[in-house]
Design a protein around this motif. Structure first.
Motif, short mmCIF file in Angstrom:
data_model
loop_
_atom_site.label_atom_id
_atom_site.label_comp_id
_atom_site.label_asym_id
_atom_site.label_seq_id
_atom_site.Cartn_x
_atom_site.Cartn_y
_atom_site.Cartn_z
N ASP A 151 73.14 124.67 82.56
CA ASP A 151 72.30 125.76 82.09
C ASP A 151 72.47 125.97 80.59
O ASP A 151 71.54 126.36 79.89
N ILE A 152 73.68 125.73 80.09
CA ILE A 152 73.95 125.75 78.65
C ILE A 152 74.74 124.48 78.35
O ILE A 152 75.92 124.36 78.69
N THR A 181 59.80 129.11 82.47
CA THR A 181 61.20 129.31 82.11
C THR A 181 61.54 128.35 80.97
O THR A 181 61.47 127.14 81.16
N THR A 191 63.56 126.10 78.22
CA THR A 191 64.80 125.47 77.80
C THR A 191 64.74 125.39 76.28
O THR A 191 63.79 124.83 75.73
N PHE A 218 74.51 132.77 73.14
CA PHE A 218 73.82 131.90 74.08
C PHE A 218 74.15 132.28 75.53
O PHE A 218 73.26 132.26 76.40
N TYR A 267 71.41 133.64 78.37
CA TYR A 267 71.28 133.01 79.69
C TYR A 267 71.44 134.06 80.80
O TYR A 267 70.64 134.12 81.74
N ASN A 268 72.44 134.91 80.67
CA ASN A 268 72.70 135.92 81.70
C ASN A 268 71.61 136.98 81.76
O ASN A 268 71.23 137.44 82.85
N GLY A 275 67.78 134.46 81.50
CA GLY A 275 67.62 133.21 82.24
C GLY A 275 67.28 132.02 81.38
O GLY A 275 66.97 130.94 81.90
N PHE A 276 67.33 132.16 80.04
CA PHE A 276 67.01 131.04 79.16
C PHE A 276 68.11 129.98 79.26
O PHE A 276 69.29 130.30 79.28
N ARG A 277 67.69 128.74 79.29
CA ARG A 277 68.63 127.62 79.28
C ARG A 277 68.69 127.03 77.88
O ARG A 277 67.73 127.12 77.12
N PHE A 278 69.82 126.41 77.56
CA PHE A 278 70.02 125.90 76.21
C PHE A 278 70.57 124.48 76.22
O PHE A 278 71.36 124.11 77.09
N PRO A 319 78.08 127.95 83.92
CA PRO A 319 76.81 127.46 83.37
C PRO A 319 76.98 126.42 82.27
O PRO A 319 76.01 125.75 81.89
#
Length: 439
Positions: A22-23, A322, A324, A346, A350-351, A354-357, A390
């Motif tokens: 997720d990250i 969503t 990334t 970051f 995400y928390n 909900g963005f992913r990196f 994550p």
């Protein structure tokens, strides 16, 4: 984005499957392949979202793959021949292949270069000769454009039929058109293929990649949107166009992180004539000042925060994709403590959203901070960590393939970095100590 692999692209002849967290952090020396991975991911996904057949060429129904500045991201790849791995260029079979898993769908693309364009590298569009789509249930369809045939695989059954140009144009994306057209020629499996087409459409629609590339921080008072090379002006314009108000969560997000980074407590963006942007900051001492009067590091962070706030506004709501977010070297111009704080930024995004990196970095401070975040989660055992953590960190050596550093519950890594990353500061410090002892 779940996993990517590729062959014969830029630095790598064979790049094995790399699972994305997720990250995900990509670390390593210069010219070791981090940017190659980023470009492969962006090129593949952008092309998947915008595949169209070449209707100007009636003799071919093969869709084209764009290597130039495509509809979303300018990656400076240019042409097939510039992208082709130099070892592959000496072989008879000159193809580039990508495999990308997005949610529950795995896409495979093989592209062939046009020998007639090799000398001047003029051609930016190259034919896709093989396209495959497989879902998590094991249903797959493969389009072989060289042999003009399509193959369905389902529970041990293989069906191959001659393929023509799609006669059913239901979507601007020709992957979907091709699957639907195949379903009408393969009536026994029509429902299965149309369900696959729907899954592909939803997967491509529900995912998006945003790219924050390395850019210069400039100490200017006025940022003109008419200057298309001014990255900061473009960020300010996008934020302003979202019409974010003072009480909106996006504005509060910027204020919260401005204070955490020690930049200030308030900001304003004024627009003149629709093209010129002025930014003022109220610093921690309560004095109003121009953005240009801040240090380069604070300007860099301020622009990053405004860009992220724009994404929060753009992608809120149940019907939006969503994102990334791919970021290159967010630590440039930053003091070590502020570099460390980026990891918290970051993680919170995400928390909270909900963005992913996917983050390409040379900062050991970011990575050390990530280790501390993992430690603070107090995972009971390795199994819980694997389920809930994550973060992923991949190290790119200079002469070998990248590898997963592998977290353990203490925050430490299972594997070691090559020399020159974590150990460099210690090596230099030991040189001083040895010199002092030798006096």
């Amino acid at each position: 984005m779940k996993e990517i692999s590729f062959s014969n692209f830029r630095r790598f002849e064979q790049f094995p499957p790399l699972s994305l967290g997720d990250i995900t952090f990509l670390v390593g020396g210069n010219n070791c392949g981090k940017s190659t991975l980023v470009k492969a991911l962006l090129l593949t996904f952008d092309n998947l979202r915008h595949i169209r057949n070449s209707w100007k060429d009636p003799s071919s129904h093969a869709p084209k793959f764009r290597f130039d500045a495509n509809q979303i991201h300018d990656l400076h790849v240019g042409t097939f021949w510039r992208a082709l791995n130099h070892h592959a260029a000496d072989k008879k079979d000159k193809t580039i292949s990508f495999c990308l898993t997005v949610e529950q769908i795995t896409f495979g693309i093989t592209i062939e270069g046009n020998e007639n364009d090799k000398d001047d590298s003029y051609e930016t569009l190259s034919p896709i000769i093989l396209l495959s789509i497989q879902d998590a249930d094991g249903i797959s369809v493969t389009f072989d454009y060289k042999n003009s045939q399509a193959t369905l695989c389902n529970e041990g059954t293989n069906i191959t039929l001659a393929m023509e140009r799609p006669s059913v144009i239901m979507n601007e994306n020709d992957i979907i058109n091709q699957i639907v057209d195949f379903s009408e020629k393969c009536s026994e499996y029509e429902d299965i293929l149309k369900a696959l087409a729907q899954k592909v459409a939803e997967t491509l629609r529900n995912n998006v990649i945003e790219y924050i590339y390395t850019h210069a921080a400039m100490q200017k008072v006025v940022f003109s949107y008419e200057d298309k090379n001014d990255y900061i002006a473009a960020v300010l314009h996008d934020y302003f166009e979202e019409q974010i108000l003072e009480n909106d969560k996006e504005h509060k997000f910027v204020l919260e992180w401005m204070e955490k980074f020690g930049i200030g407590t308030e900001f304003t963006i004024d627009c003149k004539s629709g093209v010129a942007y002025y930014v003022k900051i109220k610093n921690m001492a309560g004095r109003e000042m121009e953005l240009a009067d801040l240090g380069l590091g604070y300007i860099q962070i301020m622009i990053l925060l405004l860009k992220l706030a724009t994404f929060i506004s753009r992608y809120e709501g149940p019907t939006t994709p969503t994102p990334t977010i791919v970021i290159e070297e967010p630590e440039q111009n930053l003091h070590p403590r502020l570099q460390s704080l980026l990891a918290d930024l970051f993680a919170d995004m995400y928390n909270d959203f909900g963005f992913r990196f996917i983050i390409e970095t040379h900062s050991e401070y970011i990575i050390r901070s990530v280790q501390n975040i993992v430690l603070q989660q107090s995972y009971q055992d390795q199994e819980e960590l694997e389920q809930k953590n994550p973060f992923k960190v991949y190290y790119f050596p200079t002469t070998r393939l990248p590898y997963d550093m592998g977290f353990i519950p203490s925050g430490r890594f299972q594997n070691k970095f090559d020399s020159g990353f974590f150990d460099e500061a210690g090596r230099l410090h030991m040189t001083i100590i040895k010199h002092e002892r030798g006096k």
